[in-house]
Design a protein around this motif. Structure first.
Motif, PDB file in Angstrom:
ATOM      1  N   GLU A 198       0.849  -1.181   0.000  1.00  0.00           N
ATOM      2  CA  GLU A 198       0.000   0.000   0.000  1.00  0.00           C
ATOM      3  C   GLU A 198       0.890   1.237   0.000  1.00  0.00           C
ATOM      4  O   GLU A 198       2.079   1.167   0.327  1.00  0.00           O
ATOM      5  CB  GLU A 198      -0.921   0.010   1.211  1.00  0.00           C
ATOM      6  N   ILE A 199       0.318   2.367  -0.341  1.00  0.00           N
ATOM      7  CA  ILE A 199       1.085   3.593  -0.508  1.00  0.00           C
ATOM      8  C   ILE A 199       1.934   3.899   0.713  1.00  0.00           C
ATOM      9  O   ILE A 199       3.100   4.273   0.600  1.00  0.00           O
ATOM     10  CB  ILE A 199       0.147   4.777  -0.813  1.00  0.00           C
ATOM     11  N   HIS A 200       1.374   3.731   1.903  1.00  0.00           N
ATOM     12  CA  HIS A 200       2.082   4.122   3.125  1.00  0.00           C
ATOM     13  C   HIS A 200       3.100   3.083   3.573  1.00  0.00           C
ATOM     14  O   HIS A 200       3.663   3.210   4.659  1.00  0.00           O
ATOM     15  CB  HIS A 200       1.071   4.393   4.239  1.00  0.00           C
ATOM     16  N   ASN A 201       3.324   2.064   2.751  1.00  0.00           N
ATOM     17  CA  ASN A 201       4.371   1.089   3.064  1.00  0.00           C
ATOM     18  C   ASN A 201       5.318   0.922   1.881  1.00  0.00           C
ATOM     19  O   ASN A 201       6.051  -0.050   1.793  1.00  0.00           O
ATOM     20  CB  ASN A 201       3.752  -0.270   3.438  1.00  0.00           C
ATOM     21  N   LEU A 202       5.316   1.898   0.967  1.00  0.00           N
ATOM     22  CA  LEU A 202       6.152   1.804  -0.222  1.00  0.00           C
ATOM     23  C   LEU A 202       6.967   3.076  -0.382  1.00  0.00           C
ATOM     24  O   LEU A 202       6.532   4.164   0.012  1.00  0.00           O
ATOM     25  CB  LEU A 202       5.295   1.584  -1.478  1.00  0.00           C
ATOM     26  N   GLY A 203       8.137   2.955  -0.964  1.00  0.00           N
ATOM     27  CA  GLY A 203       8.981   4.113  -1.229  1.00  0.00           C
ATOM     28  C   GLY A 203      10.108   3.729  -2.160  1.00  0.00           C
ATOM     29  O   GLY A 203      10.491   2.561  -2.252  1.00  0.00           O
ATOM     30  N   HIS A 204      10.658   4.707  -2.847  1.00  0.00           N
ATOM     31  CA  HIS A 204      11.757   4.466  -3.774  1.00  0.00           C
ATOM     32  C   HIS A 204      13.091   4.428  -3.030  1.00  0.00           C
ATOM     33  O   HIS A 204      13.367   5.301  -2.201  1.00  0.00           O
ATOM     34  CB  HIS A 204      11.819   5.569  -4.838  1.00  0.00           C
ATOM     35  N   LEU A 205      13.902   3.413  -3.331  1.00  0.00           N
ATOM     36  CA  LEU A 205      15.251   3.306  -2.780  1.00  0.00           C
ATOM     37  C   LEU A 205      16.220   2.948  -3.898  1.00  0.00           C
ATOM     38  O   LEU A 205      15.906   2.132  -4.770  1.00  0.00           O
ATOM     39  CB  LEU A 205      15.319   2.228  -1.691  1.00  0.00           C
ATOM     40  N   CYS A 206      17.398   3.559  -3.877  1.00  0.00           N
ATOM     41  CA  CYS A 206      18.440   3.170  -4.824  1.00  0.00           C
ATOM     42  C   CYS A 206      19.047   1.843  -4.385  1.00  0.00           C
ATOM     43  O   CYS A 206      18.827   1.385  -3.255  1.00  0.00           O
ATOM     44  CB  CYS A 206      19.522   4.251  -4.902  1.00  0.00           C
ATOM     45  N   ALA A 207      19.817   1.225  -5.260  1.00  0.00           N
ATOM     46  CA  ALA A 207      20.375  -0.098  -4.959  1.00  0.00           C
ATOM     47  C   ALA A 207      21.281  -0.056  -3.734  1.00  0.00           C
ATOM     48  O   ALA A 207      21.283  -0.984  -2.909  1.00  0.00           O
ATOM     49  CB  ALA A 207      21.149  -0.610  -6.175  1.00  0.00           C
ATOM     50  N   THR A 208      22.031   1.031  -3.581  1.00  0.00           N
ATOM     51  CA  THR A 208      22.965   1.133  -2.454  1.00  0.00           C
ATOM     52  C   THR A 208      22.242   1.132  -1.122  1.00  0.00           C
ATOM     53  O   THR A 208      22.652   0.442  -0.169  1.00  0.00           O
ATOM     54  CB  THR A 208      23.793   2.428  -2.583  1.00  0.00           C
ATOM     55  N   HIS A 209      21.145   1.861  -1.020  1.00  0.00           N
ATOM     56  CA  HIS A 209      20.449   1.970   0.265  1.00  0.00           C
ATOM     57  C   HIS A 209      19.384   0.890   0.453  1.00  0.00           C
ATOM     58  O   HIS A 209      19.002   0.591   1.586  1.00  0.00           O
ATOM     59  CB  HIS A 209      19.847   3.369   0.402  1.00  0.00           C
ATOM     60  N   HIS A 210      18.924   0.324  -0.644  1.00  0.00           N
ATOM     61  CA  HIS A 210      17.979  -0.776  -0.548  1.00  0.00           C
ATOM     62  C   HIS A 210      18.600  -1.958   0.194  1.00  0.00           C
ATOM     63  O   HIS A 210      17.977  -2.596   1.043  1.00  0.00           O
ATOM     64  CB  HIS A 210      17.540  -1.197  -1.961  1.00  0.00           C
TER      65      HIS A 210
ATOM     66  N   ALA B 264      13.359   0.484   8.870  1.00  0.00           N
ATOM     67  CA  ALA B 264      12.660   1.724   8.527  1.00  0.00           C
ATOM     68  C   ALA B 264      11.193   1.613   8.910  1.00  0.00           C
ATOM     69  O   ALA B 264      10.612   0.513   8.909  1.00  0.00           O
ATOM     70  CB  ALA B 264      12.800   2.019   7.033  1.00  0.00           C
ATOM     71  N   ARG B 265      10.609   2.751   9.235  1.00  0.00           N
ATOM     72  CA  ARG B 265       9.178   2.818   9.550  1.00  0.00           C
ATOM     73  C   ARG B 265       8.605   4.042   8.856  1.00  0.00           C
ATOM     74  O   ARG B 265       9.143   5.142   8.969  1.00  0.00           O
ATOM     75  CB  ARG B 265       8.956   2.924  11.066  1.00  0.00           C
ATOM     76  N   GLN B 266       7.513   3.843   8.108  1.00  0.00           N
ATOM     77  CA  GLN B 266       6.911   4.938   7.357  1.00  0.00           C
ATOM     78  C   GLN B 266       5.678   5.457   8.077  1.00  0.00           C
ATOM     79  O   GLN B 266       4.814   4.680   8.497  1.00  0.00           O
ATOM     80  CB  GLN B 266       6.554   4.488   5.933  1.00  0.00           C
ATOM     81  N   LEU B 267       5.596   6.774   8.191  1.00  0.00           N
ATOM     82  CA  LEU B 267       4.460   7.432   8.839  1.00  0.00           C
ATOM     83  C   LEU B 267       3.379   7.733   7.799  1.00  0.00           C
ATOM     84  O   LEU B 267       3.624   7.695   6.597  1.00  0.00           O
ATOM     85  CB  LEU B 267       4.936   8.724   9.507  1.00  0.00           C
TER      86      LEU B 267
END
Length: 467
Positions: free
Chosen positions: A411-423, A438-441
């Motif tokens: 769902e939107i509030h549990n998704l985000g873009h990460l680059c390969a280095t930080h993923h 990580a925790r998304q608000l």
């Protein structure tokens, strides 16, 4: 009983705290150095007022001496004096934060330079004097939370708003400063500097990166380019000869890429392995594109139809020509509205954004057949969501903030873009002592928890509200 693991963790925390404190102390010393430059500038002005006919010589002599004493270039010293002067006369709040070590020299440099259009607007009466105070207040808040690079992007947008309609005028004026310069760099190298519109520069760098990645990805598929056996009007290449043709026996290709027209002779040509870095490949491609108009076929394939990518945000009223408010080149800063309209006429991949009163994206709609969640996340994130990272979206992956394998919902509030280095930092294969969580608000803010128990917050970029 304290374990060795606990002692190691505590030592790592202490080293981190010591490093942060040293960085604060360095910033304090840098602030003192800037203060000394500001004092020297005041003396220089007094000398120039006393001897106005020698004003230029007095200034050049001052710059030359500080450059020689500090063993730095005169250009760097010139910038340092200018920044110190503006910091001392126009930005007291920033200067105080600098003296306390709350912001670094790199942050101050970006703050002072981005403020130029606000100072100009105040001096010309197009903006109230309070605009600089508001700018400084926001600048310090942003700089205490973000890297210097992210601070620059945010403050350029803020400065464009506070300076009113001057953004369009400045961009039109600055466009006339397009230039190409060359200076030696030593050891047979040179620095070629190109000053051009920012949206074109961003697109050029992105296209070179895509081309370079295509070259690197094609290394394993590299095939030798063989000379034709008959180079007349209708040349015959080795691959044109049938497998059962007797003349094919005169031509041999070996598995390691070595080939020869005479397996018994000494003339054997070897294709060297391509070990160039991505920066080196980008540079070579730029040379090929400028001098030969086409990348060299010898170093890979798959380069066709690769175009530069940029992301632009523009109000619908501006797009329709109802006003001339600045657009936004995502990740860089303001964009001339005429350029945004021109880009819109050339590309149909636009998404419609709905913002809340604070400038946060709350919903998206699109006329293109793109999946809704990805549209929303692209509009919200703009870059990798690890604190300080500005890797653009097209080089990132959409990640579940709370691991999907552990029950995290898509769902939107549990998704985000990460680059390969930080993923990879939060990958479950990493040992607990080194893995991040990580925790998304609900508003899209992501709190990152380090292995040392520290928390670092990354808030989604807000769009500048043009009022």
């Amino acid at each position: 009983m304290t374990s060795a693991s606990d002692n190691g963790l505590e030592q790592r925390r202490e080293l981190l705290d010591s490093w942060v404190e040293k960085r604060r102390q360095i910033a304090c010393l840098e602030a003192e150095a800037a203060g000394l430059l500001a004092e020297r500038m005041q003396l220089g002005r007094a000398e120039s007022d006393e001897h106005p006919y020698h004003r230029d010589a007095i200034h050049r002599s001052m710059i030359a001496e500080y450059a020689a004493a500090g063993r730095v270039t005169q250009g760097s010293v010139e910038y340092a004096f200018t920044d110190a002067g503006f910091l001392h006369t126009s930005h007291p709040l920033v200067q105080q934060a600098f003296r306390e070590g709350r912001v670094t020299a790199a942050h101050v440099r970006e703050i002072v330079r981005a403020a130029g259009v606000v100072r100009e607007a105040v001096n010309n009466g197009r903006a109230d004097a309070d605009a600089l105070t508001l700018y400084d207040t926001v600048a310090v808040i942003v700089a205490e939370r973000e890297t210097a690079a992210r601070t620059r992007v945010h403050l350029r947008e803020l400065a464009a708003v506070l300076s009113g309609s001057t953004t369009t005028e400045r961009h039109a004026r600055a466009r006339a400063e397009r230039t190409v310069t060359l200076r030696p760099a030593g050891d047979g190298l040179a620095v070629l500097t190109i000053v051009l519109p920012e949206h074109l520069a961003a697109a050029i760098l992105d296209r070179l990166t895509q081309l370079a990645r295509a070259v690197i990805a094609g290394r394993r598929d590299h095939e030798p380019v063989l000379e034709p056996t008959d180079d007349g009007e209708d040349p015959i290449h080795p691959e044109d000869i049938a497998q059962d043709d007797p003349s094919r026996d005169d031509y041999a290709i070996f598995g390691d890429g070595t080939f020869t027209t005479d397996p018994t002779g000494p003339e054997v040509e070897h294709i060297p392995a391509d070990t160039r870095t991505i920066d080196q490949v980008r540079t070579d491609l730029l040379i090929d594109l400028l001098l030969a108009s086409d990348p060299s076929a010898a170093n890979g394939s798959g380069l066709d139809n690769i175009q530069g990518r940029i992301h632009v945000t523009v109000a619908a009223t501006t797009l329709a020509g109802c006003d001339d408010r600045s657009a936004q080149l995502d990740g860089h800063g303001p964009l001339h509205p005429d350029i945004a309209r021109d880009l819109a006429g050339r590309n149909g991949g636009w998404s419609r954004l709905f913002l809340d009163p604070t400038g946060l994206v709350v919903e998206t709609d699109s006329y293109t057949p793109t999946e809704a969640m990805r549209r929303f996340l692209r509009a919200r994130d703009q870059h990798c969501r690890f604190p300080g990272c500005r890797m653009p979206l097209h080089r990132c992956q959409i990640d579940h903030t709370f691991d999907h394998a552990k029950g995290g919902r898509t769902e939107i509030h549990n998704l985000g873009h990460l680059c390969a280095t930080h993923h990879v930092l939060k990958h479950p294969d990493i040992a607990d002592d080194h893995r991040w969580t990580a925790r998304q608000l609900p508003d899209g803010t992501i709190d990152w928890h380090s292995p040392l128990g520290r928390t670092y917050r990354d808030s989604p970029p807000r769009r500048v509200m043009f009022v």
